[in-house]
Design an enzyme around this catalytic site. Structure first.
Site, mmCIF file in Angstrom:
data_model
loop_
_atom_site.group_PDB
_atom_site.id
_atom_site.type_symbol
_atom_site.label_atom_id
_atom_site.label_comp_id
_atom_site.label_asym_id
_atom_site.label_seq_id
_atom_site.Cartn_x
_atom_site.Cartn_y
_atom_site.Cartn_z
ATOM 1 C CG HIS A 81 -1.557 -1.391 0.788
ATOM 2 N ND1 HIS A 81 -2.767 -1.696 0.446
ATOM 3 C CD2 HIS A 81 -1.788 -2.522 2.198
ATOM 4 C CE1 HIS A 81 -3.602 -2.597 1.057
ATOM 5 N NE2 HIS A 81 -2.878 -3.423 1.999
ATOM 6 C CG HIS A 82 3.330 2.256 -3.790
ATOM 7 N ND1 HIS A 82 4.063 2.711 -4.415
ATOM 8 C CD2 HIS A 82 3.438 1.005 -3.056
ATOM 9 C CE1 HIS A 82 5.055 1.134 -4.644
ATOM 10 N NE2 HIS A 82 3.636 0.558 -4.320
ATOM 11 C CB ALA A 83 2.796 7.101 1.011
#
Length: 210
Positions: A81-83
């Site tokens: 889950h990329h920021a």
């Protein structure tokens, strides 16, 4: 009935009791929870099915007792889950050497959503995907190829992308009684004695709630 077996069915090497093949201390599995894989070796569950699960995040996969995990089910953890608060989805912090960033802030590359938790007697269907941070309640069913992005209430059937409730398996009163009864924590011989009532849905024939 031996929860310490790897292969609970004679001659069947596609089905394992998961707690006896998992070695990662951040994965906790209850007795009799099983995984079936007809494509690859089910003993490699933690490598093939628990993805982006890195120690730096301190997140866990927790499953209760008597869960049934179908072939290809995936548990997708925090580092996938990329920021989202960043103006870019690119994970610059993991390339800290190249970009001159602080190597102690690698986890800034993603949003830590927390553990994935399954209750007891949960059935996860073929190739379902569960995202980090979700809890699936006791007795719930996740349909084949569903994408679970939110918590699933106990004894609820969900399906679709993203997964949405289809129906409850039992009336509210029955669900409350089953959770209070907690048959999965009974001694093995007590479960064996009451299997006909459990399998035939005869809640009234089970021992009284403690």
């Amino acid at each position: 009935m031996n929860p310490n077996l790897i292969y609970p069915r004679p001659g069947d090497t596609a089905t394992v009791y998961l707690k006896n093949v998992v070695t990662d201390p951040a994965i906790q599995i209850g007795d009799f929870t099983m995984y079936h894989d007809f494509r690859t070796d089910p003993r490699h569950f933690q490598e093939n099915n628990v993805l982006y699960h890195y120690p730096v995040n301190h997140d866990r996969l927790v499953m209760g007792k008597f869960c049934s995990i179908a072939c290809g089910a995936v548990f997708l953890f925090t580092s996938a889950h990329h920021a989202l608060g960043s103006l870019s989805t690119y994970p610059f912090p993991i390339f800290f050497t190249e970009w001159g960033l602080d190597g102690g802030k690698v986890t800034d590359a993603w949003d830590n959503r927390g553990d994935i938790v399954l209750g007891n007697d949960v059935w996860i269907g073929y190739e379902a995907v569960l995202l980090s941070g979700v809890t699936v309640g006791d007795g719930a069913i996740v349909g084949a190829r569903a994408l679970v992005t939110e918590d699933v209430p106990p004894y609820t059937i969900v399906g679709g992308v993203p997964a949405r409730p289809i129906r409850q398996r039992f009336p509210h009163e029955t669900i409350a009684a089953l959770q209070a009864l907690g048959w999965w924590d009974w001694p093995v011989e007590t479960i064996r004695q009451h299997l006909p009532a459990i399998q035939q849905g005869r809640l009234s024939d089970l021992p009284p709630i403690p």
